[in-house]
Design an enzyme around this catalytic site. Sequence first.
Site, PDB file in Angstrom:
ATOM      1  N   LYS A   6      17.309  21.859  -9.871  1.00  0.00           N
ATOM      2  CA  LYS A   6      16.574  20.645 -10.241  1.00  0.00           C
ATOM      3  C   LYS A   6      17.418  19.585 -10.934  1.00  0.00           C
ATOM      4  O   LYS A   6      18.318  19.895 -11.716  1.00  0.00           O
ATOM      5  CB  LYS A   6      15.428  21.025 -11.181  1.00  0.00           C
ATOM      6  CG  LYS A   6      14.363  21.855 -10.513  1.00  0.00           C
ATOM      7  CD  LYS A   6      13.378  21.007  -9.761  1.00  0.00           C
ATOM      8  CE  LYS A   6      12.300  20.562 -10.718  1.00  0.00           C
ATOM      9  NZ  LYS A   6      11.239  19.838 -10.053  1.00  0.00           N
TER      10      LYS A   6
ATOM     11  N   HIS B  31       0.838  -1.222   0.000  1.00  0.00           N
ATOM     12  CA  HIS B  31       0.000   0.000   0.000  1.00  0.00           C
ATOM     13  C   HIS B  31       0.865   1.262   0.000  1.00  0.00           C
ATOM     14  O   HIS B  31       0.407   2.310   0.427  1.00  0.00           O
ATOM     15  CB  HIS B  31      -0.952   0.030   1.197  1.00  0.00           C
ATOM     16  CG  HIS B  31      -1.680  -1.259   1.431  1.00  0.00           C
ATOM     17  ND1 HIS B  31      -2.921  -1.533   0.892  1.00  0.00           N
ATOM     18  CD2 HIS B  31      -1.320  -2.360   2.125  1.00  0.00           C
ATOM     19  CE1 HIS B  31      -3.295  -2.748   1.262  1.00  0.00           C
ATOM     20  NE2 HIS B  31      -2.340  -3.272   2.013  1.00  0.00           N
TER      21      HIS B  31
ATOM     22  N   SER C 241      16.417  22.032 -15.113  1.00  0.00           N
ATOM     23  CA  SER C 241      15.294  22.911 -15.390  1.00  0.00           C
ATOM     24  C   SER C 241      15.831  24.234 -15.915  1.00  0.00           C
ATOM     25  O   SER C 241      16.882  24.696 -15.478  1.00  0.00           O
ATOM     26  CB  SER C 241      14.497  23.145 -14.104  1.00  0.00           C
ATOM     27  OG  SER C 241      13.777  24.366 -14.190  1.00  0.00           O
TER      28      SER C 241
ATOM     29  N   GLU D 149      10.349   9.148 -16.533  1.00  0.00           N
ATOM     30  CA  GLU D 149       8.973   9.576 -16.810  1.00  0.00           C
ATOM     31  C   GLU D 149       8.546   9.177 -18.220  1.00  0.00           C
ATOM     32  O   GLU D 149       7.408   8.773 -18.456  1.00  0.00           O
ATOM     33  CB  GLU D 149       8.858  11.087 -16.632  1.00  0.00           C
ATOM     34  CG  GLU D 149       9.092  11.533 -15.204  1.00  0.00           C
ATOM     35  CD  GLU D 149       9.350  13.030 -15.123  1.00  0.00           C
ATOM     36  OE1 GLU D 149       8.387  13.765 -14.873  1.00  0.00           O
ATOM     37  OE2 GLU D 149      10.498  13.452 -15.327  1.00  0.00           O
TER      38      GLU D 149
END
Length: 461
Positions: free
Chosen positions: A284, A157, A278, A291
């Site tokens: 970043k 979970h 970024s 992704e």
Amino acid sequence: AENQMWGGRFSEGPSAIMEAINASIDIDKRLWREDIAGSRAHATMLAEASIISANDRDAILGGLDQVAAEIEDGTFKFSHALEDIHMNIEARLKEIIGEPAGRLHTARSRNDQVATDFRLWCRNACDEAERGLKDLMQALARRAEENAATVMPGFTHLQTAQPVTLGHHLLAYVEMFSRDASRFADARRRMNECPLGSAALAGTPFPIDRSATANALGFDNPCANSLDGVSSRDFALELLSAAAIAATHLSRLAEELVLWTSPQFGFAALSDAFSTGSSIMPQKRNPDAAELVRAKTGRITGSLNLLLNVMKALPLAYAKDLQEDKAATFEAVDALALAVAAMTGMIGDFKPNPENMKAAAARGFSTATDLADWLVRELGFPFRDAHHVTGRIVAVADAQSVRLDELSLAEMQAVEPKIHQGIFDVLSVDASVASRKAYGGTAPENVKNQAQRWIAALKKE
Ligand code: ARG
């Protein structure tokens, strides 16, 4: 002007829109090698069966060599008016060798031709997917061996459940990808029958030798039913199914990399080679590759869904709907290859943060099950009673905001007087993982053995 391949009963050419919807050359030019291989096998067999002369065969084979050379060196001119790769090649062959080119299509239709070409392409795609997955498995197994004893939280979970090792976690994916690889091998075995000679749909009256062409192209045997040969695409559906399942596994791992590399988890960092920055936020490091692997899965499962929908309720035999099979399949196979390569790269050099992982593994009372198991083993408690006692001890630790191994013996004895000093042997995360020695468990020695078994098995091939 009317079409030179089938213009006999036509007096006018197609409208521009007809040509636009009908032409598949931009997509199916990728089948050129397969198309030429199929034509070579067919011409050779036709001569062997005395259906064409040896001279015509030689002219055809020589001309096909030239066509191949032209495509290879980029001088071949692909034409939309000629619809697809089959007619483009045949038209050029005619320009090169003249009359004998017209004999190549004896006892053949574009229907069995395209089915053959596409099977050959899909067969190779299965081999390449299998190879790519094996490289990925190798990278995973190597990192698993290195991290056989690196403790991290195991989740259910997405809540801290029990400590596991990073190596164990990575090897779970090796198991999945090995089944994926075997699905491609399995699909390949089933698709390896040759449609060539099915002709348009009913077979051919010419005395062709279908076993000869099947053999020449590396098929196990000819398709036994001509209607099936030209109209079935379940070989592509199986390839896409295997791709969709593999992509789903890749996407789970990609999602975990996204989570692990977030500052909130802090379990790992991707290398510079597989991170992006970024343009506005200088701090970043974004996991774009992970992704995109996650997102490519949408394309791949989408392609499977697309082809299932094209095939659904399609009456036998050939219908032009089938032309849409290739774009979907090419797209999925390309996306999978890229996703597997990106994942292999990311896994190969990502940097785990063992301190953060271990600290996280110790949070959330992750050794509570070890405490309960100890009560069963050492004190003879029924598991349900042990579970209840442990729950009360967890509540005490929770109230004080400490880990289980930070409670004093007296505090535990206040809940259950029979508990003794030995309890401290099982409350650390290291002790927890070390104890899980039963086959398939996360004990570092198990993980090391499994990792080495995989590394050896993958090397053998
Ligand atoms: N380009 C076609 C395809 O991919 C080739 C077969 C065409 N056959 C036909 N009867 N129009 O399906």
